[in-house]
Design an enzyme around this catalytic site. Structure first.
Site, PDB file in Angstrom:
ATOM      1  N   TYR A  13       0.830  -1.220   0.000  1.00 60.87           N
ATOM      2  CA  TYR A  13       0.000   0.000   0.000  1.00 60.87           C
ATOM      3  C   TYR A  13       0.862   1.267   0.000  1.00 60.87           C
ATOM      4  CZ  TYR A  13      -3.260   3.472   2.029  1.00 60.87           C
ATOM      5  OH  TYR A  13      -4.001   4.585   2.317  1.00 60.87           O
ATOM      6  N   ASN A  37       2.272 -10.557   1.155  1.00 60.90           N
ATOM      7  CA  ASN A  37       1.061  -9.946   1.703  1.00 60.90           C
ATOM      8  C   ASN A  37       0.287  -9.139   0.660  1.00 60.90           C
ATOM      9  OD1 ASN A  37      -0.637  -9.593   3.901  1.00 60.90           O
ATOM     10  ND2 ASN A  37       0.263  -7.624   4.436  1.00 60.90           N
ATOM     11  N   ASP A  60      13.005 -12.000  -0.681  1.00 60.21           N
ATOM     12  CA  ASP A  60      12.741 -11.889   0.750  1.00 60.21           C
ATOM     13  C   ASP A  60      13.949 -11.182   1.378  1.00 60.21           C
ATOM     14  OD1 ASP A  60      12.381 -12.258   3.429  1.00 60.21           O
ATOM     15  OD2 ASP A  60      12.202 -14.455   3.333  1.00 60.21           O
ATOM     16  N   LYS A  86       2.641  -6.037   9.559  1.00 62.23           N
ATOM     17  CA  LYS A  86       2.087  -4.832  10.193  1.00 62.23           C
ATOM     18  C   LYS A  86       0.795  -5.031  10.991  1.00 62.23           C
ATOM     19  CE  LYS A  86      -0.419  -3.464   6.036  1.00 62.23           C
ATOM     20  NZ  LYS A  86      -0.749  -2.470   5.051  1.00 62.23           N
ATOM     21  N   SER A 126       6.530   4.546  12.872  1.00 63.41           N
ATOM     22  CA  SER A 126       5.106   4.718  13.136  1.00 63.41           C
ATOM     23  C   SER A 126       4.883   5.543  14.395  1.00 63.41           C
ATOM     24  CB  SER A 126       4.497   3.332  13.326  1.00 63.41           C
ATOM     25  OG  SER A 126       3.241   3.422  13.935  1.00 63.41           O
ATOM     26  N   TYR A 151       4.738  -5.816  17.327  1.00 66.46           N
ATOM     27  CA  TYR A 151       4.819  -4.982  16.124  1.00 66.46           C
ATOM     28  C   TYR A 151       5.406  -3.616  16.475  1.00 66.46           C
ATOM     29  CZ  TYR A 151       3.186  -1.406  12.898  1.00 66.46           C
ATOM     30  OH  TYR A 151       3.135  -0.306  12.082  1.00 66.46           O
ATOM     31  N   LYS A 155       9.198  -1.602  15.543  1.00 68.95           N
ATOM     32  CA  LYS A 155       9.397  -0.239  15.012  1.00 68.95           C
ATOM     33  C   LYS A 155      10.439   0.485  15.853  1.00 68.95           C
ATOM     34  CE  LYS A 155       6.598  -0.288  11.515  1.00 68.95           C
ATOM     35  NZ  LYS A 155       7.194  -0.366  10.175  1.00 68.95           N
ATOM     36  N   PHE A 180       1.572   8.753  10.899  1.00 66.64           N
ATOM     37  CA  PHE A 180       0.350   8.666  11.701  1.00 66.64           C
ATOM     38  C   PHE A 180      -0.579   7.685  10.970  1.00 66.64           C
ATOM     39  CE2 PHE A 180       1.228  11.086  15.460  1.00 66.64           C
ATOM     40  CZ  PHE A 180       2.537  11.405  15.169  1.00 66.64           C
ATOM     41  N   ARG A 233      -7.482  10.330  16.019  1.00 61.26           N
ATOM     42  CA  ARG A 233      -6.272   9.981  15.265  1.00 61.26           C
ATOM     43  C   ARG A 233      -5.954  11.090  14.277  1.00 61.26           C
ATOM     44  NH1 ARG A 233      -6.349   6.721  18.586  1.00 61.26           N
ATOM     45  NH2 ARG A 233      -6.118   4.457  18.497  1.00 61.26           N
ATOM     46  N   ARG A 297     -11.367  -1.595  21.707  1.00 52.00           N
ATOM     47  CA  ARG A 297     -10.438  -2.609  21.201  1.00 52.00           C
ATOM     48  C   ARG A 297      -9.184  -2.574  22.078  1.00 52.00           C
ATOM     49  NH1 ARG A 297      -8.309  -2.109  14.995  1.00 52.00           N
ATOM     50  NH2 ARG A 297      -7.221  -0.307  15.872  1.00 52.00           N
TER      51      ARG A 297
HETATM   52  N1  UFG Z   1     -11.511   1.312  14.499  1.00 51.78           N
HETATM   53  C1  UFG Z   1     -12.854   1.021  14.652  1.00 51.78           C
HETATM   54  N2  UFG Z   1     -13.359  -0.003  13.916  1.00 51.78           N
HETATM   55  C2  UFG Z   1     -12.612  -0.770  13.077  1.00 51.78           C
HETATM   56  C3  UFG Z   1     -11.241  -0.457  12.932  1.00 51.78           C
HETATM   57  C4  UFG Z   1     -10.722   0.582  13.673  1.00 51.78           C
HETATM   58  O1  UFG Z   1     -13.568   1.675  15.414  1.00 51.78           O
HETATM   59  O2  UFG Z   1     -13.142  -1.699  12.468  1.00 51.78           O
HETATM   60  C5  UFG Z   1     -10.962   2.439  15.266  1.00 51.78           C
HETATM   61  C6  UFG Z   1      -9.849   2.017  16.198  1.00 51.78           C
HETATM   62  O3  UFG Z   1     -10.394   1.571  17.412  1.00 51.78           O
HETATM   63  C7  UFG Z   1      -9.063   3.317  16.326  1.00 51.78           C
HETATM   64  C8  UFG Z   1      -9.239   3.990  14.945  1.00 51.78           C
HETATM   65  O4  UFG Z   1     -10.359   3.343  14.373  1.00 51.78           O
HETATM   66  O5  UFG Z   1      -9.652   4.134  17.275  1.00 51.78           O
HETATM   67  C9  UFG Z   1      -8.054   3.777  14.029  1.00 51.78           C
HETATM   68  O6  UFG Z   1      -7.741   2.401  13.994  1.00 51.78           O
HETATM   69  P1  UFG Z   1      -6.783   1.765  12.881  1.00 51.78           P
HETATM   70  O7  UFG Z   1      -6.712   0.304  13.133  1.00 51.78           O
HETATM   71  O8  UFG Z   1      -7.208   2.213  11.532  1.00 51.78           O
HETATM   72  O9  UFG Z   1      -5.393   2.463  13.181  1.00 51.78           O
HETATM   73  P2  UFG Z   1      -4.539   2.478  14.536  1.00 51.78           P
HETATM   74  O10 UFG Z   1      -4.554   3.889  15.003  1.00 51.78           O
HETATM   75  O11 UFG Z   1      -4.917   1.435  15.482  1.00 51.78           O
HETATM   76  O12 UFG Z   1      -3.141   1.980  13.989  1.00 51.78           O
HETATM   77  C10 UFG Z   1      -2.495   2.574  12.926  1.00 51.78           C
HETATM   78  C11 UFG Z   1      -1.683   1.543  12.134  1.00 51.78           C
HETATM   79  C12 UFG Z   1      -0.585   0.973  12.965  1.00 51.78           C
HETATM   80  C13 UFG Z   1       0.218   2.049  13.565  1.00 51.78           C
HETATM   81  C14 UFG Z   1      -0.655   3.011  14.327  1.00 51.78           C
HETATM   82  C15 UFG Z   1       0.120   4.167  14.827  1.00 51.78           C
HETATM   83  O13 UFG Z   1      -2.521   0.496  11.721  1.00 51.78           O
HETATM   84  O14 UFG Z   1       0.237   0.217  12.109  1.00 51.78           O
HETATM   85  O15 UFG Z   1      -1.659   3.524  13.466  1.00 51.78           O
HETATM   86  O16 UFG Z   1      -0.678   4.990  15.604  1.00 51.78           O
HETATM   87  F1  UFG Z   1       1.143   1.548  14.411  1.00 51.78           F
END
Ligand code: UFG
Length: 341
Positions: A13, A37, A60, A86, A126, A151, A155, A180, A233, A297
């Site tokens: 991506y 992946n 690889d 990831k 990250s 994970y 990083k 971010f 976020r 979560r």
């Molecule tokens: N969320 C939901 N429903 C979902 C998926 C996510 O409500 O089905 C919420 C999560 O709880 C969170 C927000 O959406 O509050 C963002 O979640 P993401 O999974 O999209 O992203 P994260 O902030 O958890 O993580 C991302 C990257 C990681 C990285 C991180 C750094 O996926 O690789 O940002 O902050 F490490």
């Protein structure tokens, strides 16, 4: 003079968007990926958008012989390392898989850079390294907190491996970019995020719910101490994020680095709640999403957003695309995928 940039994980991506921007900025790009992946959709998209047959190595990065051969056969001016696993949850269940892959691959790149007498190395880090920061927004000087997942730990360790290698080995310069939340897709809709199985991240889950692949989007937690109770976020457009890599490579290849190892936040500086993002997606794309509130979560931080001013001061980079454009591009990509199944 033409400069060559190796993009490990360039069929993924972020790697595919970065490859496009680098190529369009005049760099010779080499993509290397083990395809563990992803399929070749994004690689083909990169070639179509740029109109170039981008050299591709299927390999690889944990295979040191293969990495050495690649560095011996190509003159590489800079390497950008994306080839890593990831999924936060999977890393908790299978820590050794994450430590082995994410650390060995980067160690091999650093070793090959050293053996080549030096190289410019960009590491894709990250915001996860900040954990739940006590002061927001976070600057590059904000403390790194102990990682809450293997994970996240990889990083932090890779950042340290790069810092220490730069300090020890002549000719290696390094920059870690702390991303971010990258979202959206290229305006051509020819490349984008292609999650395997059920998406972990919010935006692919939203687009898959909108297209009917998922029944309902769960919003994890609406009792956080935030204005609407959902997490905050910093959602950064993928093309803006990709452009930050062009600025970073140009900085490493030039003479403007203040230090041979530097760190930059790559975000917008704007906190957006999960609910705001969902409602924004509905409004921009003129549709209704089936969503419900679900329990928090495990492992999620309440709020994190960047102070991205260092990147602007040092490299003249800042996020430009509006959130509306980004959310429209995410939907255009999902529709493109559905139309080209
Ligand atoms: N969320 C939901 N429903 C979902 C998926 C996510 O409500 O089905 C919420 C999560 O709880 C969170 C927000 O959406 O509050 C963002 O979640 P993401 O999974 O999209 O992203 P994260 O902030 O958890 O993580 C991302 C990257 C990681 C990285 C991180 C750094 O996926 O690789 O940002 O902050 F490490």
């Amino acid at each position: 003079m033409k400069r060559t940039v190796l993009v490990s994980g360039g069929a993924g991506y972020i790697g595919s968007h970065v490859s496009v921007e680098l190529s369009q900025a005049g760099y010779d790009v080499i993509i290397a990926d083990d395809m563990s992946n992803c399929d070749d959709t994004n690689y083909k998209g990169v070639c179509r958008i740029t109109g170039k047959e981008i050299p591709f190595y299927r390999m690889d990065f944990c295979d040191m012989d293969a990495v050495s051969r690649l560095f011996a056969s190509e003159k590489i001016d800079a390497v950008i390392h994306f080839a890593a696993f990831k999924a936060v949850g999977e890393s908790v269940a299978e820590p050794l898989k994450y430590y082995r892959n994410n650390l060995c691959s980067f160690m091999n790149i650093l070793q090959a850079s050293r053996d080549a007498g030096g190289c410019n190395v960009l590491f894709s880090s990250s915001a996860t390294v900040y954990g739940q920061a006590s002061r927001l927004p976070v600057t590059e000087e904000s403390p790194r907190l102990p990682a809450t997942s293997p994970y996240g730990n990889t990083k932090q360790i890779c950042e340290d491996m790069l810092r220490d290698s730069v300090a020890a080995y002549k000719g290696i310069k390094g920059i870690s970019l702390r991303y971010f939340n990258p979202i959206g897709a290229h305006p051509s809709a020819l490349i984008g995020e292609l999650p395997r199985g059920v998406p972990n991240n919010l935006v692919p889950y939203i687009t898959q719910t909108a297209i009917g692949k998922r029944e309902v989007l769960s919003i994890f937690g609406n009792d956080y101490p935030t204005p609407d109770g959902t997490c905050l976020r910093d959602y950064i457009d993928i093309v803006d994020l990709a452009k930050a890599h062009v600025c970073t490579v140009s900085r490493m290849l030039g003479s403007g680095m203040e230090d041979d190892y530097e760190i930059f936040n790559i975000g917008t500086g704007r906190p957006v709640s999960v609910l705001e993002l969902v409602k924004g997606f509905e409004r921009v794309n003129g549709l209704k999403l089936n969503y419900r509130f679900a329990p928090r979560r495990p492992g999620d931080v309440t709020a994190i957003w960047a102070d991205p001013s260092k990147a602007e001061r040092a490299m003249g980079w800042k996020a430009e695309r509006s959130l509306d454009e980004t959310l429209a591009s995410a939907w255009a990509w999902e529709k493109h995928l559905a139309a080209n199944k």
